[in-house]
Structures are given as structure tokens and as C-alpha cells.
Scaffold this motif. Structure first.
Motif, mmCIF file in Angstrom:
data_model
loop_
_atom_site.group_PDB
_atom_site.id
_atom_site.type_symbol
_atom_site.label_atom_id
_atom_site.label_comp_id
_atom_site.label_asym_id
_atom_site.label_seq_id
_atom_site.Cartn_x
_atom_site.Cartn_y
_atom_site.Cartn_z
ATOM 1 N N ARG A 23 0.787 -1.230 0.000
ATOM 2 C CA ARG A 23 0.000 0.000 0.000
ATOM 3 C C ARG A 23 0.820 1.281 0.000
ATOM 4 O O ARG A 23 0.352 2.304 -0.497
ATOM 5 N N ASN A 28 0.039 6.175 -4.219
ATOM 6 C CA ASN A 28 -1.011 6.087 -3.204
ATOM 7 C C ASN A 28 -0.804 7.104 -2.090
ATOM 8 O O ASN A 28 -1.760 7.762 -1.641
ATOM 9 N N ALA A 118 -14.715 4.606 6.322
ATOM 10 C CA ALA A 118 -13.825 4.163 5.240
ATOM 11 C C ALA A 118 -12.886 3.061 5.720
ATOM 12 O O ALA A 118 -12.620 2.093 4.983
ATOM 13 N N TYR A 121 -14.767 -0.225 5.840
ATOM 14 C CA TYR A 121 -14.969 -0.747 4.485
ATOM 15 C C TYR A 121 -13.681 -1.375 3.943
ATOM 16 O O TYR A 121 -13.718 -2.457 3.341
ATOM 17 N N MET A 122 -12.555 -0.721 4.171
ATOM 18 C CA MET A 122 -11.289 -1.226 3.645
ATOM 19 C C MET A 122 -10.908 -2.554 4.286
ATOM 20 O O MET A 122 -10.466 -3.485 3.599
ATOM 21 N N ASP A 126 -10.793 -5.961 2.195
ATOM 22 C CA ASP A 126 -9.525 -6.671 2.068
ATOM 23 C C ASP A 126 -9.674 -8.133 2.467
ATOM 24 O O ASP A 126 -9.131 -9.024 1.802
ATOM 25 N N VAL A 157 -3.794 -2.335 6.750
ATOM 26 C CA VAL A 157 -4.774 -2.118 5.678
ATOM 27 C C VAL A 157 -5.209 -0.652 5.585
ATOM 28 O O VAL A 157 -5.231 -0.076 4.499
ATOM 29 N N PRO A 158 -5.542 0.022 6.709
ATOM 30 C CA PRO A 158 -5.961 1.428 6.588
ATOM 31 C C PRO A 158 -4.801 2.418 6.710
ATOM 32 O O PRO A 158 -5.002 3.554 7.132
ATOM 33 N N SER A 223 -19.831 -1.180 6.697
ATOM 34 C CA SER A 223 -19.638 0.274 6.705
ATOM 35 C C SER A 223 -20.973 1.011 6.723
ATOM 36 O O SER A 223 -21.096 2.065 7.370
#
Length: 560
Positions: A23, A28, A118, A121-122, A126, A157-158, A223
């Protein structure tokens, strides 16, 4: 990041290193930083545009009003605006602390929704991607502990959201100091926000672990539910009942507490109806101070996070296991009931407050049913073990069947759910003493919850590819369809009290039928519910006996 540091990070948590490598690309990171800085710039510009502009000297004929001016409002003027006064240079005098307070609050709200919704959700997305690619089972085979793997997911992940949030801290901190908010309160809000992220992110990991059968709908469900809860905590007007638990789950309650402490008139419209200072817990005025609100919020986050991680550490390494053991469920229910009892005692015995109390208990016990109900294969294994076991020892408490039903990992969950319902009722006795219909309503809730549990266990015996779907749909239909159908038919609790008492959970206003139904009707409804529960239990027993006999016959045939 230097190579030695990367090696140390990989040694500590290889899963975190894997997530960061995937990531933390330059594109990004640049996109996340740009969106964060651009969002802050647009927010400041929008508030700058709200500042009143003074006309040239000598042309200020008609009065100008603004929420950021410093004049005194007339007593008969009910607007939130204040008259604007000019200084010696012809400029309007601005109430800068109030302006910065608005910037602080809106930055807090936007950051809260961005991080929590958010991020949830991520994480779920994932995990769904890993499940579909088949890499999640490979991760489970890692020699690292489940806690290390899950922590790597939670931190990695976030990570782009963390980067965007850290870039917003300087403006947020400056706005808080300029609004004359004590630094300790700002730090306390950061602590609540971090605790909420850890709690909801952990819940996202658990949802992704147990609901893989939902497929790509998982991230939207998780989410979306969180978004609804966060928004409900902001717009909800009435406090001082058991639903205060939901309000304190949102960091917005801490923001509202800061606003009421800084601005006695509470000119911030979004939180005007949220009277935090009235909140009590076991008659302790926790809402009177920012520190009390923060402490209670952290207590709730800590309680929920602990039990979420207990479920994660059981379910992630072994997807076939139940989320909680029966022993853990007894402790969870007792602690949860004590927690909401502290809020319910604010207005003990109020009829409408029973709705919030029973709704929270309905959500709890639906979760307990899901957490304790073993799947079909586990029940088949247990039935075979019971059939092949030696005769039970003498004495009720020494009976191996009774011990299995109360403590066993793979036994049906109905007895454990009944024990949890009994303990919840005992804890809620102090509240129930204040309302004459409390005990009949609690009995109705217990009966229907046991029926839901038996129905869920029976549905898991259905020979389909996704028995969990059948169980969820069946229980959801049993809980939600009766009040919906009765409402569409205009069969109110006053007109059809017996039907409402029999089929509708007390949270859906069936308790109103208790005032209309005679005692004989209420008793008849109890008997009818017990008969339905008996029929479901007998059917479940037959299926278990048949599964045990079939497995035993197969074993004997193999030996011969």
C-alpha cells in the motif's frame, strides 16, 4: 524506511510488513496526502466565506447579522445571528474563538466519519478479497499467532487513512487551541477516536471472518451499518435511557460534551439537541464533565473490544469453531447487562424506555445465538460422541449430558441461551421493580428469544450449501415480519393484543398489548409460546438422535 528497520518490522510482524509493502506506494501516498490537504483547504475556505464583510466607512446603514459577530442580540430576536459591530478601522469585530470552534468541530466530524466508515470498508473488503483469492487460508497456516496476524491487518490495511489523518492533526490542534479548548480535552478526544477505531476495526475483522457467505456485500453491510449508527448518535434527541450506550459508542458524544462545556448557549446547530450533561450511569453524573464522558466511552470501548478479540482469536484460526465458548458467553451477558443497567436506572420503570432496553437485549441475544450455535458438522460429531459415550453418571450435575449442554463446545446452544436469559433477567430486576409490566415483558422476550435460538439451530440442519443463510433469514423473518404484517393490517396492540403478545418481540410495542389483554390471555400466550418451543426442541432432539444413530451404525458397519 531503512533496511534494518524493515527487517526489524518484518521480524516483529510479517503480516504488517506485507500490508505496508502493498500500500505504501508513492502514488497512493501522494493521493492520500493531496486529498487530506485539499479537504482541509476547502473546509477553511468555506468558513472564511461565512465571515461578514464590512462595507466602506460611512455606508454601514442597515445592520448586518452573523453567528460570528460580537454584538448583543435583542431579547425578542430568536435567530442564531448576532449584530455586527465595527471597530475603529471600519472592520467588523469577529468572535474568533467561536469561528475556530466551528472549524474544530467540523474537522472532527469529517475525520471521524472518514476514519471509521472508510477504514471499516477497507478492512472488510480486504478480507473478502483474501477469501476469494484463497490467500486467507494460507495466512492462517502461518506459524505466527492469530493476534499478530490480525494486528498486522488492523495496522496495515488502513495505513493510507492513518497518513491522511496525521496530516490533519496540525490544523485540528491549532483550531482547538484558537477556540480556547484546553489541550487536555483535545488529547482526550484523540484517545476516544483511537479507541473507537480499534474497536470498530476489530469488529470489521470479525464480521469479515464470520460472514464470508455474504460475498461482496460484506463491506457495504459493515460500513453502512456503522455509518447509520454514527449518524444516529448525532441526530438522536432524547437521552437518559439505555440507548445512551449507542451514543457513547460514537466519538461525536465527546465532541458534544466539549461544545457544551465551551459554549453554554450551544450555538452549534448539529449538536443542539444532544444534551450530554444529563447522562448518568448508576446515578453518577458522568455527562457533567468532559472527563466523565471520556472515561465512560473508554470503558464501553474497552469492554466491547475485549470480547470482540476473544471471538477473533477463537474463530480466525479455526473457521469451524463457535465465536465464543459457553463459559465466555455467561460472562459477556452478565457484564453487558450490568453496563446497560447503569443507563436504564436513569428513568427506572418508564414504559418507552423499555423499548430501548429490549432492543439492545434483542441485538445482544441474536449475537449470542450466532456466537454459540455450532454448525451442522459439529452437531453431527457431538451426536455421535453422545451416542457412543458410556452411560451417564448418577446425579443431575454430574450427568455428562447436562455438563455438555451447559459447558460443551459442540453441543446445541439452546440451554446456554436459556441460562444467559435467566442471568440477564436477574441483573435487570432493579430496573423491573419500577414498572408493573416489566416482568411479563421480560418473560415474553425470553420465550421469543429461545424460539429464535431453536429455529436457528434447526435451520443449520438443512442440507444446503449455505445453511447459515437459511438460519439468518428464518430468525430475521420471525423477529421482523410479525410487527410489519400486523402494522400493514392495522391490527394494533390495542385491537389484537393476543396476536402481538404471541408473535412480536416486546421492543416492537407488543408490551402495549399487556395493558389491554386480561391476565388469562397473557397466561394463554405464555403457554402457547412454551408449546411452540417444546415442539421445536423435540424436533431438534429427533434430528440429533437420528444423526447420532446414523453415525454409530456406520461405525459399527465399518468394524464388522
Amino acid at each position: 524506511m531503512s533496511i534494518p528497520m524493515i527487517n526489524r518490522l518484518g521480524d516483529w510482524n510479517p503480516q504488517l510488513l506485507r500490508e505496508l509493502k502493498g500500500r505504501l506506494k508513492f502514488r497512493n501516498m501522494a493521493l492520500a496526502a493531496s486529498l487530506s490537504l485539499l479537504g482541509q483547504l476547502l473546509l477553511v475556505i468555506s468558513f472564511v466565506r461565512k465571515l461578514p464583510v464590512a462595507p466602506p466607512m460611512g455606508e454601514y446603514i442597515y445592520p448586518t447579522y452573523s453567528p460570528y459577530c460580537t454584538g448583543t442580540r435583542p431579547k425578542d430576536y430568536y435567530s442564531d445571528n448576532y449584530p455586527c459591530l465595527q471597530d475603529a478601522f471600519g472592520n467588523f469585530a469577529i468572535n474568533w474563538p467561536h469561528w475556530w470552534l466551528d472549524v474544530f468541530v467540523w474537522l472532527s466530524i469529517i475525520g471521524m466519519f472518514a476514519l471509521l466508515v472508510a477504514g471499516t470498508y477497507m478492512l472488510i473488503g480486504d478480507q473478502d478479497t483474501e477469501e476469494r483469492r484463497g490467500t486467507l487460508n494460507f495466512i492462517r497456516l502461518s506459524p505466527r499467532s492469530a493476534a499478530t496476524i490480525l494486528l498486522g491487518k488492523l495496522l496495515g490495511v488502513p495505513v493510507l487513512l492513518y497518513l491522511a489523518g496525521m496530516l490533519a492533526i496540525p490544523l485540528h490542534w491549532w483550531a482547538g487551541i484558537a477556540a480556547q479548548i484546553p489541550p487536555g480535552w483535545i488529547v482526550s478526544y484523540y484517545g476516544v477516536l483511537l479507541a473507537s477505531c480499534f474497536c470498530f476495526y476489530s469488529a470489521a475483522l470479525l464480521l469479515g471472518t464470520v460472514s464470508s457467505w455474504l460475498g461482496g456485500f460484506q463491506p457495504w453491510l459493515g460500513s453502512g451499518t456503522l455509518l447509520f449508527l454514527l449518524w444516529l448518535a448525532i441526530i438522536k434527541e432524547k437521552l437518559q435511557n439505555a440507548s445512551d450506550l449507542l451514543n457513547l459508542l460514537s466519538p461525536s458524544t465527546t465532541i458534544a460534551s466539549v461544545i457544551w462545556a465551551m459554549d453554554s448557549e450551544n450555538r452549534f446547530e448539529l449538536f443542539r439537541s444532544l444534551s450530554v450533561d444529563n447522562v448518568q450511569w448508576f446515578n453518577l453524573p458522568v455527562g457533567k464533565s468532559v472527563g466523565g464522558t471520556v472515561a465512560l466511552s473508554l470503558l464501553i470501548y474497552g469492554f466491547l473490544t475485549y470480547w470482540i478479540w476473544q471471538a477473533l482469536l477463537r474463530r480466525f484460526p479455526n473457521p469451524g469453531a463457535t465465536m465464543l465458548s459457553k463459559r465466555q458467553s455467561y460472562l459477556l451477558v452478565a457484564g453487558y447487562e450490568i453496563l446497560i443497567l447503569g443507563f436504564a436506572l436513569q428513568q427506572a420503570g418508564q414504559e418507552y424506555d423499555f423499548v430501548s432496553l429490549s432492543l439492545l437485549n434483542l441485538l445482544l441475544f441474536l449475537g449470542i445465538i450466532v456466537a454459540l450455535t455450532p454448525d451442522r458438522q459439529a452437531l453431527h460429531d457431538w451426536a455421535r460422541y453422545r451416542h457412543a459415550n458410556l452411560p451417564a453418571r448418577k446425579g443431575f450435575w454430574q450427568n455428562s449430558l447436562v455438563r455438555d449442554l451447559v459447558w460443551g463446545e459442540k453441543s446445541p446452544a439452546l440451554v446456554a441461551v436459556a441460562i444467559n436469559l435467566a442471568s440477564a433477567t436477574v441483573v435487570l430486576v432493579p430496573w423491573a421493580l419500577g414498572w408493573e409490566y416489566a416482568f411479563p415483558s421480560l418473560i415474553l422476550a425470553m420465550n421469543l428469544t429461545l424460539i429464535y435460538g431453536a429455529l436457528a439451530q434447526l435451520m443449520l440442519f438443512v442440507k444446503t450449501q449455505k445453511p447459515a443463510v437459511w438460519a439468518v433469514v428464518s430468525v430475521g423473518a420471525a423477529a421482523l415480519l410479525p410487527p410489519i404484517i400486523l402494522g400493514l393490517l392495522s391490527a394494533t396492540p390495542e385491537k389484537q393484543p393476543a396476536v402481538w403478545l404471541f408473535s412480536a418481540f416486546p421492543a416492537f410495542w407488543s408490551w402495549e398489548a399487556l395493558r389491554e389483554a386480561p391476565a388469562a390471555t397473557v397466561f394463554a400466550v405464555f403457554v402457547a409460546q412454551w408449546l411452540v418451543l417444546l415442539v421445536l426442541s423435540v424436533q431438534l432432539t429427533r434430528k440429533l438422535r437420528k444423526a447420532g444413530e446414523s453415525a454409530s451404525k456406520a461405525l459399527l458397519a465399518g468394524k464388522q
